[in-house]
Every structure is written in C-alpha cells, then in structure tokens.
Scaffold this motif. Sequence first.
Motif, PDB file in Angstrom:
ATOM      1  N   ASN A  70      -2.703  -0.184  -7.774  1.00  0.00           N
ATOM      2  CA  ASN A  70      -2.710  -0.562  -6.526  1.00  0.00           C
ATOM      3  C   ASN A  70      -2.869   0.913  -5.729  1.00  0.00           C
ATOM      4  OD1 ASN A  70      -2.881  -3.092  -6.944  1.00  0.00           O
ATOM      5  ND2 ASN A  70      -0.481  -3.398  -6.728  1.00  0.00           N
ATOM      6  N   LEU A  71      -1.896   1.562  -6.154  1.00  0.00           N
ATOM      7  CA  LEU A  71      -2.018   2.964  -5.455  1.00  0.00           C
ATOM      8  C   LEU A  71      -3.378   3.882  -5.529  1.00  0.00           C
ATOM      9  CD1 LEU A  71       1.381   4.433  -6.448  1.00  0.00           C
ATOM     10  CD2 LEU A  71       0.904   3.604  -4.340  1.00  0.00           C
ATOM     11  N   LEU A  72      -3.878   3.856  -6.756  1.00  0.00           N
ATOM     12  CA  LEU A  72      -5.216   4.464  -6.988  1.00  0.00           C
ATOM     13  C   LEU A  72      -6.300   3.815  -5.970  1.00  0.00           C
ATOM     14  CD1 LEU A  72      -5.520   4.961 -10.567  1.00  0.00           C
ATOM     15  CD2 LEU A  72      -4.901   6.765  -9.115  1.00  0.00           C
ATOM     16  N   GLY A  73      -6.089   2.352  -5.737  1.00  0.00           N
ATOM     17  CA  GLY A  73      -7.285   1.485  -5.104  1.00  0.00           C
ATOM     18  C   GLY A  73      -6.975   1.727  -3.585  1.00  0.00           C
ATOM     19  N   GLY A  74      -5.822   2.531  -3.030  1.00  0.00           N
ATOM     20  CA  GLY A  74      -5.424   2.422  -1.684  1.00  0.00           C
ATOM     21  C   GLY A  74      -4.845   0.981  -1.176  1.00  0.00           C
ATOM     22  N   LEU A  75      -4.286   0.197  -2.140  1.00  0.00           N
ATOM     23  CA  LEU A  75      -3.771  -1.020  -1.620  1.00  0.00           C
ATOM     24  C   LEU A  75      -2.177  -0.766  -1.446  1.00  0.00           C
ATOM     25  CD1 LEU A  75      -5.621  -3.382  -3.844  1.00  0.00           C
ATOM     26  CD2 LEU A  75      -6.287  -2.668  -1.905  1.00  0.00           C
ATOM     27  N   ASP A  76      -1.700   0.151  -2.056  1.00  0.00           N
ATOM     28  CA  ASP A  76      -0.324   0.525  -1.691  1.00  0.00           C
ATOM     29  C   ASP A  76      -0.055   1.765  -1.283  1.00  0.00           C
ATOM     30  OD1 ASP A  76       2.546   0.133  -1.620  1.00  0.00           O
ATOM     31  OD2 ASP A  76       2.742  -0.099  -3.572  1.00  0.00           O
ATOM     32  N   THR A  77       0.940   2.318  -0.645  1.00  0.00           N
ATOM     33  CA  THR A  77       1.172   3.567  -0.257  1.00  0.00           C
ATOM     34  C   THR A  77       2.125   4.333  -1.043  1.00  0.00           C
ATOM     35  OG1 THR A  77       0.758   2.988   2.087  1.00  0.00           O
ATOM     36  CG2 THR A  77       1.861   5.078   1.917  1.00  0.00           C
ATOM     37  N   PRO A  78       1.785   5.401  -1.728  1.00  0.00           N
ATOM     38  CA  PRO A  78       2.878   6.272  -2.475  1.00  0.00           C
ATOM     39  C   PRO A  78       3.915   6.628  -1.602  1.00  0.00           C
ATOM     40  CG  PRO A  78       1.107   7.507  -1.967  1.00  0.00           C
ATOM     41  CD  PRO A  78       0.733   6.083  -1.294  1.00  0.00           C
ATOM     42  N   ALA A  80       5.164   9.571  -2.755  1.00  0.00           N
ATOM     43  CA  ALA A  80       4.923  10.965  -2.460  1.00  0.00           C
ATOM     44  C   ALA A  80       3.736  11.434  -3.376  1.00  0.00           C
ATOM     45  CB  ALA A  80       6.032  11.693  -2.780  1.00  0.00           C
ATOM     46  N   GLY A  81       2.951  12.474  -2.844  1.00  0.00           N
ATOM     47  CA  GLY A  81       1.831  12.767  -3.816  1.00  0.00           C
ATOM     48  C   GLY A  81       0.621  12.039  -3.009  1.00  0.00           C
ATOM     49  N   ALA A  91      -4.520   9.621   2.420  1.00  0.00           N
ATOM     50  CA  ALA A  91      -3.442   9.901   3.419  1.00  0.00           C
ATOM     51  C   ALA A  91      -4.006  10.403   4.737  1.00  0.00           C
ATOM     52  CB  ALA A  91      -2.442  10.975   2.793  1.00  0.00           C
ATOM     53  N   SER A  92      -5.196  11.078   4.441  1.00  0.00           N
ATOM     54  CA  SER A  92      -5.804  11.654   5.856  1.00  0.00           C
ATOM     55  C   SER A  92      -6.407  10.492   6.939  1.00  0.00           C
ATOM     56  CB  SER A  92      -6.712  12.688   5.415  1.00  0.00           C
ATOM     57  OG  SER A  92      -7.882  12.401   4.736  1.00  0.00           O
ATOM     58  N   LEU A  93      -6.722   9.395   6.218  1.00  0.00           N
ATOM     59  CA  LEU A  93      -7.631   8.399   6.760  1.00  0.00           C
ATOM     60  C   LEU A  93      -6.539   7.207   7.388  1.00  0.00           C
ATOM     61  CD1 LEU A  93     -10.010   7.937   3.919  1.00  0.00           C
ATOM     62  CD2 LEU A  93     -10.170   9.356   5.642  1.00  0.00           C
ATOM     63  N   ASP A  94      -7.073   6.652   8.407  1.00  0.00           N
ATOM     64  CA  ASP A  94      -6.556   5.315   9.117  1.00  0.00           C
ATOM     65  C   ASP A  94      -6.902   4.274   8.395  1.00  0.00           C
ATOM     66  OD1 ASP A  94      -8.975   4.399  10.000  1.00  0.00           O
ATOM     67  OD2 ASP A  94      -8.512   5.507  11.955  1.00  0.00           O
ATOM     68  N   ALA A  95      -6.251   3.169   8.749  1.00  0.00           N
ATOM     69  CA  ALA A  95      -6.302   1.888   7.747  1.00  0.00           C
ATOM     70  C   ALA A  95      -7.803   1.040   7.800  1.00  0.00           C
ATOM     71  CB  ALA A  95      -5.425   0.736   8.578  1.00  0.00           C
ATOM     72  N   ASN A  96      -8.615   1.528   8.948  1.00  0.00           N
ATOM     73  CA  ASN A  96      -9.992   1.143   8.716  1.00  0.00           C
ATOM     74  C   ASN A  96     -10.775   1.853   8.135  1.00  0.00           C
ATOM     75  OD1 ASN A  96      -9.485  -0.994  10.550  1.00  0.00           O
ATOM     76  ND2 ASN A  96      -9.856   0.122  12.827  1.00  0.00           N
ATOM     77  N   GLN A  97     -10.466   3.414   8.231  1.00  0.00           N
ATOM     78  CA  GLN A  97     -11.327   4.239   7.192  1.00  0.00           C
ATOM     79  C   GLN A  97     -10.928   3.812   5.855  1.00  0.00           C
ATOM     80  OE1 GLN A  97      -9.872   7.750   9.446  1.00  0.00           O
ATOM     81  NE2 GLN A  97     -11.756   8.162   9.947  1.00  0.00           N
ATOM     82  N   ARG A  98      -9.814   3.667   5.408  1.00  0.00           N
ATOM     83  CA  ARG A  98      -9.288   3.400   4.031  1.00  0.00           C
ATOM     84  C   ARG A  98     -10.331   2.184   3.552  1.00  0.00           C
ATOM     85  NH1 ARG A  98      -4.369   4.992   5.745  1.00  0.00           N
ATOM     86  NH2 ARG A  98      -3.459   3.099   5.848  1.00  0.00           N
ATOM     87  N   GLY A  99     -10.011   1.040   4.427  1.00  0.00           N
ATOM     88  CA  GLY A  99     -10.788  -0.069   4.035  1.00  0.00           C
ATOM     89  C   GLY A  99     -12.330   0.147   3.944  1.00  0.00           C
ATOM     90  N   TRP A 100     -12.909   0.787   4.878  1.00  0.00           N
ATOM     91  CA  TRP A 100     -13.941   1.299   4.852  1.00  0.00           C
ATOM     92  C   TRP A 100     -14.579   1.890   3.340  1.00  0.00           C
ATOM     93  CZ3 TRP A 100     -17.959   5.312   4.558  1.00  0.00           C
ATOM     94  CH2 TRP A 100     -19.106   4.838   5.088  1.00  0.00           C
ATOM     95  N   LEU A 101     -13.761   2.849   2.987  1.00  0.00           N
ATOM     96  CA  LEU A 101     -13.729   3.761   1.828  1.00  0.00           C
ATOM     97  C   LEU A 101     -13.807   2.662   0.697  1.00  0.00           C
ATOM     98  CD1 LEU A 101     -14.388   6.600   0.755  1.00  0.00           C
ATOM     99  CD2 LEU A 101     -11.881   6.834   0.930  1.00  0.00           C
ATOM    100  N   ARG A 102     -12.910   1.896   0.783  1.00  0.00           N
ATOM    101  CA  ARG A 102     -12.621   0.974  -0.519  1.00  0.00           C
ATOM    102  C   ARG A 102     -13.903   0.154  -0.488  1.00  0.00           C
ATOM    103  NH1 ARG A 102      -7.160   0.183   1.178  1.00  0.00           N
ATOM    104  NH2 ARG A 102      -7.873  -1.550   2.441  1.00  0.00           N
ATOM    105  N   ASN A 103     -14.297  -0.461   0.350  1.00  0.00           N
ATOM    106  CA  ASN A 103     -15.498  -1.333   0.146  1.00  0.00           C
ATOM    107  C   ASN A 103     -16.725  -0.613  -0.291  1.00  0.00           C
ATOM    108  OD1 ASN A 103     -18.139  -2.444   1.982  1.00  0.00           O
ATOM    109  ND2 ASN A 103     -16.776  -4.020   1.486  1.00  0.00           N
ATOM    110  N   ARG A 104     -16.808   0.780  -0.143  1.00  0.00           N
ATOM    111  CA  ARG A 104     -18.011   1.417  -0.548  1.00  0.00           C
ATOM    112  C   ARG A 104     -17.985   2.051  -1.829  1.00  0.00           C
ATOM    113  NH1 ARG A 104     -18.101   0.216   4.259  1.00  0.00           N
ATOM    114  NH2 ARG A 104     -20.297  -0.199   5.466  1.00  0.00           N
ATOM    115  N   SER A 105     -16.783   2.578  -2.237  1.00  0.00           N
ATOM    116  CA  SER A 105     -16.413   3.517  -3.482  1.00  0.00           C
ATOM    117  C   SER A 105     -15.664   2.623  -4.566  1.00  0.00           C
ATOM    118  CB  SER A 105     -15.841   4.396  -2.760  1.00  0.00           C
ATOM    119  OG  SER A 105     -16.609   5.385  -1.825  1.00  0.00           O
TER     120      SER A 105
END
Length: 250
Positions: A70-78, A80-81, A91-105
């Motif tokens: 779940n951490l690797l997929g950005g579905l949970d927040t670590p 640390a690390g 960690a440098s992306l906001d929620a919308n950007q993380r969702g966009w990245l997950r959808n495509r990558s």
Amino acid sequence: MNSQVEITEEQVASPNSGTDVVLACRTLRKSYRQGNKELQVLRGVELEVKAGEKLAIVGASGSGKSTLLNLLGGLDTPSAGEVWVAGQNLASLDANQRGWLRNRSLGFVYQFHHLLGEFSALENVAMPLLIGKQSVASAREAATAMLQAVGLGERLTHKPSQLSGGERQRVAIARALVTHPACVLMDEPTGNLDRATAKEIHKLMDRLNNEMGISFVIVTHDPDLAAALDRTLHLIDGALESDWHRGDHV
C-alpha cells in the motif's frame, strides 16, 4: 501559487528518468499507535524495482507485506522515508497529482478481485481509462483488446457474477494492465484460486510480462509463484532480505 511538482505526460511516458528503475523506496518506515505503545511494522525498507522485473515479497502473516504494498502504491503514507514512482517522489505531490500518477504508472490486483458487480467485464476494465479522461470509445477499444489478451474476448458483456473465479481474476489483471503501467502491484493474486486455476494465472502473468515489459511486485504465500519470478525478498522484522535472483542461478 501551487508550489507542488508538475507532472507531465512525457515524465509518465518515460518513467525511468534515465534509469531502468520504475519503483523504489528509501528508508521506508511505518508505525502505528496501539494505546500507549508504538508498533513498528516497517523499519527502514530499501527497494528498487527495475523495468520488466518480476519480484516476489514473502513473509509471515502480519509481517507487513500488504502495508508495504500500500505504501509503494501511494495508498498509505509512510511514517518516514520516501517512495518514488515513475521518477517522482510521492511526498512532493498533492493528492490529485498522486492519484493522476497512480492511474497512469501503477496497476493493482488483489486476492479478492474487487470488481464492480453491476458492471460488465468490459466496463470494469475500461474504468481506469475513463477516470483518466479518455473518451468512452477509446476506453472501450483498449479494454476490449486487453480482455482479448487475457483470453476473455468472448466474455466482454458478462458481469462478475457470471464469471468463474479465475475469469474474475483475469478481468482484474486486465483492469490493472489496461493503462500500460510501469509496474503492477499484486496482493495474493492467486490466494483465492484452486491450484489449476492459479497455475493458469501464473502463465498469464508471465506471458503479459514478456509481451508488455511491465514490472510485477507480488505479495504471495504461493511458493510456486515466488519460484517462477526473477527475485524473492523476505520481509522479516520490518526489513527486506534477499533470497535469490534468477540470474545468479543460470
């Protein structure tokens, strides 16, 4: 002004950013509070997944394998690390950007397929593309092609209740692959299947990996599946330990 990192189509289309690493984590830690105590689940996990690699993560029940996925997929927040997906630090992306990245990558497959029961196989597979703002026509075309690739070209209009367990898992795999992600994360993808069906799913994943070059990170208790992959890592006491690499035994 938005100070967050801007993600471009070019970055996602070329996720390696000059390397062959498509997914990585650095000193990844995760802990939970239980009353007055802090439970350390992950203790500085280090991992790199290369393009086209098939990697198994094994470990005892409760060792944190699903948490790591779940951490690797950005579905949970670590706690640390860092987690890097397609050359981007989550960690440098906001929620919308993380969702966009997950959808495509990234693609996701679970032990229980999590298909939407009211929709057909075609509609379930097309869903990630529609969420990614593709047109209905192009999403249906891509979903049809992916279902044909997993051997379900004759089952496009069938709903999950009309499919066998193996067929439902094939639909879930097609849904994970339809965006042509850099990496697919799988949590016990054959754990709910009989041995014969599981073997067919193993063969399917191997063929799609060879044909599409997509990486797979698979949490599994299935020794046959783990043995068929390129690398096996054991999650022990919150850290990953290497078992073997296929290239070392050729």
